[in-house]
Design a protein around this motif. Structure first.
Motif, mmCIF file in Angstrom:
data_model
loop_
_atom_site.group_PDB
_atom_site.id
_atom_site.type_symbol
_atom_site.label_atom_id
_atom_site.label_comp_id
_atom_site.label_asym_id
_atom_site.label_seq_id
_atom_site.Cartn_x
_atom_site.Cartn_y
_atom_site.Cartn_z
ATOM 1 N N PHE A 158 -1.723 -9.333 -8.309
ATOM 2 C CA PHE A 158 -2.187 -7.959 -8.892
ATOM 3 C C PHE A 158 -3.402 -7.141 -7.583
ATOM 4 O O PHE A 158 -3.918 -6.578 -7.773
ATOM 5 C CB PHE A 158 -3.608 -8.383 -9.850
ATOM 6 N N LYS A 159 -2.598 -7.282 -6.348
ATOM 7 C CA LYS A 159 -2.946 -6.010 -5.283
ATOM 8 C C LYS A 159 -3.380 -4.671 -6.294
ATOM 9 O O LYS A 159 -3.964 -4.498 -5.586
ATOM 10 C CB LYS A 159 -2.212 -6.456 -4.211
ATOM 11 N N ASN A 160 -2.212 -4.519 -6.457
ATOM 12 C CA ASN A 160 -3.081 -2.941 -6.591
ATOM 13 C C ASN A 160 -3.653 -2.729 -8.163
ATOM 14 O O ASN A 160 -3.978 -1.161 -8.521
ATOM 15 C CB ASN A 160 -0.888 -2.201 -7.579
ATOM 16 N N PHE A 161 -4.386 -3.501 -8.065
ATOM 17 C CA PHE A 161 -5.582 -3.284 -8.787
ATOM 18 C C PHE A 161 -6.818 -3.397 -7.819
ATOM 19 O O PHE A 161 -7.600 -3.698 -8.173
ATOM 20 C CB PHE A 161 -5.515 -4.563 -9.524
ATOM 21 N N GLN A 213 -1.629 -5.032 3.016
ATOM 22 C CA GLN A 213 -1.196 -5.441 1.492
ATOM 23 C C GLN A 213 -1.895 -4.518 0.526
ATOM 24 O O GLN A 213 -0.693 -4.579 -1.029
ATOM 25 C CB GLN A 213 -1.687 -7.077 1.849
ATOM 26 N N VAL A 214 -2.694 -4.089 0.155
ATOM 27 C CA VAL A 214 -3.694 -3.934 -1.322
ATOM 28 C C VAL A 214 -2.960 -2.710 -0.995
ATOM 29 O O VAL A 214 -2.641 -1.621 -2.350
ATOM 30 C CB VAL A 214 -4.677 -3.789 -0.919
ATOM 31 N N MET A 240 3.172 0.860 -6.669
ATOM 32 C CA MET A 240 3.275 0.337 -8.344
ATOM 33 C C MET A 240 2.468 1.665 -8.777
ATOM 34 O O MET A 240 2.695 1.649 -9.673
ATOM 35 C CB MET A 240 2.740 -1.005 -7.881
ATOM 36 N N GLY A 241 1.870 1.892 -7.736
ATOM 37 C CA GLY A 241 0.608 2.814 -8.291
ATOM 38 C C GLY A 241 -0.833 1.742 -9.347
ATOM 39 O O GLY A 241 -0.295 0.971 -9.090
ATOM 40 N N THR A 242 -1.387 2.845 -9.248
ATOM 41 C CA THR A 242 -3.135 2.310 -9.222
ATOM 42 C C THR A 242 -2.258 1.046 -10.648
ATOM 43 O O THR A 242 -1.440 1.619 -11.695
ATOM 44 C CB THR A 242 -4.134 2.989 -9.901
ATOM 45 N N GLY A 243 -3.009 -0.270 -10.430
ATOM 46 C CA GLY A 243 -2.632 -0.869 -11.722
ATOM 47 C C GLY A 243 -3.234 -0.287 -13.148
ATOM 48 O O GLY A 243 -4.128 0.219 -13.184
ATOM 49 N N ALA A 275 0.925 -2.085 -2.440
ATOM 50 C CA ALA A 275 1.218 -2.433 -2.982
ATOM 51 C C ALA A 275 0.852 -1.016 -4.326
ATOM 52 O O ALA A 275 1.496 -0.772 -4.979
ATOM 53 C CB ALA A 275 0.025 -4.078 -3.794
ATOM 54 N N LEU A 276 -0.780 -0.686 -3.868
ATOM 55 C CA LEU A 276 -1.176 0.403 -4.187
ATOM 56 C C LEU A 276 -0.612 1.807 -4.683
ATOM 57 O O LEU A 276 0.523 2.579 -5.474
ATOM 58 C CB LEU A 276 -1.829 1.295 -3.881
ATOM 59 N N LEU A 320 -0.874 -4.672 -17.776
ATOM 60 C CA LEU A 320 -1.536 -6.068 -17.628
ATOM 61 C C LEU A 320 -2.069 -6.929 -18.902
ATOM 62 O O LEU A 320 -1.638 -8.066 -18.691
ATOM 63 C CB LEU A 320 -2.683 -6.314 -16.845
#
Ligand SMILES: Cc1ncc(C[n+]2csc(CCOP(=O)(O)OP(=O)(O)O)c2C)c(N)n1
Ligand code: SF4
Lengths: 347, 613
Positions: free
Chosen positions: B278-281, A321-322, A329-332, A325-326, A337
């Motif tokens: 916030f999984k992409n963090f 899942q992580v 959406m790319g790195t947060g 998501a990366l 945020l």
């Protein structure tokens, strides 16, 4: 941040001795824990892993002293919670080989809740439950696997509670690998340890362990030469279920009901139940086999692998899942945020 | 059109109250955003019923949202209300006591029919029997007018009635001279895929606004100017949200992946919900089977080199204590957030309290010290949790952060920082050892912190656990002198944190004098507002507010001794006051309120005046 690159490097040849620590082993002389420790140390070099990638996590109890005697990373945690600690470690460090060492009290009494949840979640960890059917460390109270009417310090009139069947409990909790072995059969125990390790998913190995101080000879029937053959059923995948002094006895299924038959009484091996550990129904039947003993029937106690099933591990799905998501959406972006959706500016 | 007068106000407190299904949280939230975007300073507090689906129309089912906005600095959601929106008679019954004399009541008359009156325990209709004499009562048949406004839309009555709150909101926008744009955008986005619902909500909103404009009964409209706030860019933020963002920032600034082990509990669950997004963090959230598993999994994650965090509230804290002891013995980083609520036991799950302080400081078996920090306001949750994480990582220790239901759910404008402005949290793992040299897991640096030696690192294989250990080697030791030594060492290690935190400063007031008001945690706004009022009246009162409760800032004793009297207001039966008396031997004076409610300005002002008299 965590450097997992070391894991892929070529493997060093290790020996059992490399896994001994400088700490004195403090179990009572004659305790079954010694044999289990020895068999684990024997198989560890065979895994082809580096010492630093192995972690042993235990709860509290005599058995839970295990990590101090094994030269890998280790944690002697708190009573019943090794499973919970290991879950967090495995979730975040899936590349490590994580082993849980626990007792029947530790795993099934105070830690019962975590135990069932570990099984259903299917973290890829190896649970070695030393079952001595007693509380050793606290000096001999009955445990959740003790037989009914057991006389102990806390039950001078006999224990009242019905015991757990650990194999059936693990199956009921949707464990994906369930097996049983014993301290007194090193070859079988080594073999089971290796299979436990090999399985990807939550692997549960119940190990009968003699506590010669508070519950001596609890498993005598299954471990001693004279009685072992008539009372133990060693299950081998794809083979008919056979036991007895001269391998003359077998287990046959009549519908869902198992029967003990004598191959000298007109039954052939083809009539017998074939061990298929991928079949949950058969595993369930075998897990309860010994409980069907009564004055008319004599069922043996099964040892070996009851059940194996392939299922996604918790950590793989969680980390998937992580990663998804990366990828999506790319790195947060921390600034984005913090800014949120609506802002206003004061000049 | 607008022949009506404008009255300019500095500050207004509005309470939106209705049945749980009336959408009061959303209404309040919309008004808040609009006020914030306009440039008011503000503070908000939602007030939920304890039951999820309490019977409709009953007192138990009333949900409220209080908003304080103004052109001056706002520190709290406000004491008594200027305006009460009562969607039904139960809402009036629950909230009337807290309305200022002469305050405005906007009552939805169809919520005062016989059935509602009976359910809320009124014999007679309070709208007609003189109960509300002395208030400015505005009766509006919101239900009927909402239905009329949406007459030709193809929706059931139930769906149309769900737009009642938008009518009220529109009316309040008119009354307080606020544009509808923000809410129009919100509705348009939210119901983008349901044209009829979108249309009905928009119509209700506009109908409410025009109702104010066209009806002759209302003569006054109010205007609240922009507040003079520090220049910068702001957003609105709630405490639990800020705490979640703080944890993300801690992960980014330390370069450590964050692992949250949690079990749902009010009022902490929102942190789990928030971080789960916030999984992409690289954040991993784990909903454990119970509170014990939650903290233990976080310990496992920290052992593996992640930043382990667990979030909970009082009853969950109680369950985690044994594992906290383990973390103290392991000496690994761990952040434990306790969003306090009314106790003991299940207590008042949706109400606020500060009664876990002694629990956090002392509530474990054995001598089991760990740093304790408290956040003072919604936005401050961000800075405080970041600080908690820094201490945990750099001092290799579990840290407790105390927040509470009041600031967790309350909101305020936040001049958010940019990521670059935030301090790095220097992190280092123990390096591999090649030459067969023996690794010493309990060797220490100048902070007395031991190395963070994570599995997978060559040559660092070692065993740790809850048994007493020898310093440096980490081997089990039952030696009497060793235990005494280690107990004192662990205490000293935590006390050493004081060298790495700021000195205690005054929030306001004279540096010496008659009275210092010393607070901690979520009472900040109430104390600040009270002290400000007194200072404006000429009283010489000072205010200091503690973030660090263990260890205390090094100068705290000196600071306290500068005043004749120290008053310690708390929402508990007197906890910090005990610690202060014990530690500094001064006769600190308690001020306690234990009603599951924040301290009101008026209460504290009176109490301080009587001390000064
Ligand atoms: C919270 C807590 N409760 C009780 C104990 C005491 N205790 C330690 S080990 C144990 C039972 C151990 O039995 P088992 O898990 O079967 O392990 P064994 O000693 O037999 O190997 C108990 C009750 C404890 N350490 N912690
Ligand atoms: S008490 Fe029993 S289980 Fe414990 S070490 Fe002694 S023999 Fe082994």
């Amino acid at each position: 941040m965590i450097d997992s690159s070391t894991v892929t490097e070529p493997v060093v040849k290790l020996t059992a001795k490399d896994f001994q620590t400088d700490q004195d082993v403090r179990w009572c002389p004659g305790c079954g824990d010694y044999s289990i420790l020895k068999q684990v140390h024997t198989i560890l070099p065979q895994l082809g892993l580096k010492k630093e990638d192995l972690v042993f996590i235990s709860g509290i109890g005599c058995s839970s002293r295990f990590p101090y005697y094994t030269d890998t990373f280790g944690m002697h945690s708190i009573h019943g919670r090794a499973t919970a600690v290991a879950s967090g470690l495995k979730a975040t460090r899936p590349e490590l080989s994580v082993w849980i060492v626990t007792g029947d009290g530790d795993a099934l009494s105070i830690g019962g809740n975590h135990f069932i949840h570990l099984m259903r979640r299917n973290f890829d960890v190896n649970v070695l439950m030393f079952n001595n059917q007693i509380y050793g460390l606290t000096k001999g109270q009955y445990s959740p696997t003790s037989e009914v009417n057991k006389i102990t310090k806390s039950t001078p009139y006999g224990s009242v509670d019905h015991p757990f069947n650990p194999i059936a409990l693990a199956l009921g909790s949707d464990a994906t690998f369930v097996a049983r072995s014993m301290d007194r059969d090193p070859a079988h125990l080594q073999q089971m340890l290796l299979q436990t390790w090999k399985h990807k998913g939550a692997s549960f190995l119940e190990i009968y362990q003699n506590c010669n101080i508070y519950n001596d000879q609890a498993f005598e029937l299954f471990t001693e030469k004279g009685t072992k053959k008539m009372n133990d059923l060693f299950m081998v995948e794809g083979q008919p279920l056979i036991f007895g002094n001269n391998d003359e006895m077998g287990i046959r299924l009549d519908g869902f009901t198992p029967q003990v038959v004598n191959l000298n009484d007109g039954f052939s091996k083809d009539d017998l139940m074939v061990h298929q550990p991928k079949d949950i129904n058969k595993a369930m039947i075998l897990s309860r086999l010994y409980e069907m003993n009564d004055s008319e029937h004599h069922f043996p106690k099964p040892f070996g692998v009851f059940y194996v099933k392939d299922r996604d591990t918790y950590e793989d799905v969680m980390n998937g899942q992580v990663e998804a998501a990366l990828a999506k959406m790319g790195t947060g972006d921390l600034d984005k945020l913090l800014r949120g959706k609506e802002t206003w500016t004061v000049v | 059109m607008s022949t009506k007068n404008f009255e300019v106000l500095e500050e207004v407190v509005i309470k939106f109250a209705g049945d749980s299904g009336d959408g009061m949280q959303l209404t309040g939230g919309q008004f808040t955003n609009t006020a914030a975007l306009f440039g008011n300073d503000l503070g908000t507090f939602p007030d939920f019923p304890a039951e999820i689906r309490a019977p409709i129309g009953t007192v138990a089912g009333v949900s409220g949202y209080q908003l304080n906005f103004g052109s001056k600095e706002i520190y709290t959601p406000g004491d008594k209300c200027d305006v009460l929106v009562a969607m039904n008679s139960a809402a009036l019954k629950v909230n009337l006591f807290n309305l200022k004399k002469g305050g405005i009541i906007i009552a939805n008359t169809s919520g005062f029919d016989l059935k509602n009156l009976k359910l809320s325990g009124y014999d007679k209709n309070p709208l007609d029997d003189g109960t509300l004499d002395g208030y400015n009562l505005i009766k509006v048949d919101v239900t009927r007018m909402t239905r009329e406004a949406t007459e030709d839309i193809q929706l059931g009555v139930k769906e149309k009635d769900r737009c009642k709150n938008m009518f009220v909101l529109g009316f309040l926008y008119w009354m307080f001279d606020r544009p509808m744009e923000n809410t129009i955008n919100f509705i348009t986005k939210k119901f983008a895929k349901q044209d009829d619902v979108k249309e009905a909500n928009l119509r209700a909103l506009k109908a409410g606004y025009h109702y104010g404009d066209t009806t002759e009964t209302f003569t006054t409209r109010y205007h609240v100017e922009k507040a003079k706030m520090e220049p910068g860019t702001y957003r609105n933020i709630m405490g639990n949200q800020a705490l979640s963002l703080g944890l993300v920032a801690a992960s980014q600034k330390s370069g450590l992946p964050l692992f949250l082990g949690a079990y749902p509990i009010t009022p902490a669950s929102d942190i789990l919900h928030e971080l789960a997004k916030f999984k992409n963090f690289g954040i991993r959230t784990y909903q454990a089977e119970d509170e014990i598993a939650a903290i233990c999994s976080a310990i496992g994650a920290s052992f593996g080199g992640s930043l382990g965090v667990t979030t909970t509230s009082g009853p969950g804290m109680a369950l985690k204590l044994e594992a906290m002891g383990l973390a103290v013995m392991l000496e690994i980083p761990l952040v434990i957030c306790d969003i306090q609520r009314g106790g003991p036991s299940t207590g008042l799950p949706t109400k606020t309290e500060q009664a876990d302080l002694l629990h956090a400081l002392y509530g474990r078996n054995g001598e089991c010290p760990m740093p304790v920090l408290a956040a003072r306001s919604p936005a401050d949750c961000f800075d405080t949790v970041l600080e908690a994480a820094r201490i945990a990582i750099q001092h290799m220790t579990p840290v407790i952060l105390l927040s509470d239901g009041y600031i967790a759910n309350g909101a305020e404008p936040w001049r958010f920082p940019s990521g670059n402005d935030l301090r790095e949290i220097k992190t280092s793992f123990a390096k591999p050892m090649e030459n067969g040299e023996k690794f010493m897991p309990y060797a220490r640096d100048e902070k007395l912190a031991r190395p963070w030696a994570i599995p997978g690192t060559r040559g660092l294989e070692h065993r740790i656990g809850g048994l007493e250990k020898q310093n440096i080697t980490g081997n089990i030791s039952y030696e009497p002198e060793n235990h005494e030594f280690m107990v004192k060492l662990r205490e000293e290690k935590v006390e050493l944190v004081a060298d790495y935190i700021p000195l205690q400063s005054l929030d306001s007031g004279p540096e010496k004098g008659e009275l210092l008001v010393l607070g901690w945690g979520g009472t900040y706004g109430s104390i600040k507002a009270s002290v400000k009022e007194l200072q404006d009246e000429g009283y010489k009162v000072a205010h200091a507010h503690l973030r660090y409760l263990k260890p205390f800032p090094k100068n705290l004793g000196e600071l306290l001794h500068n005043y004749d009297k120290v008053l310690v207001p708390e929402i508990n039966n007197g906890q910090l006051v005990k610690v202060i008396r014990d530690k500094f031997m001064i006769p600190a004076i308690p001020f306690n309120k234990i009603q599951g409610l924040p301290i009101m300005k008026a209460e504290l002002v009176n109490s301080i005046k009587s001390l000064l008299a």
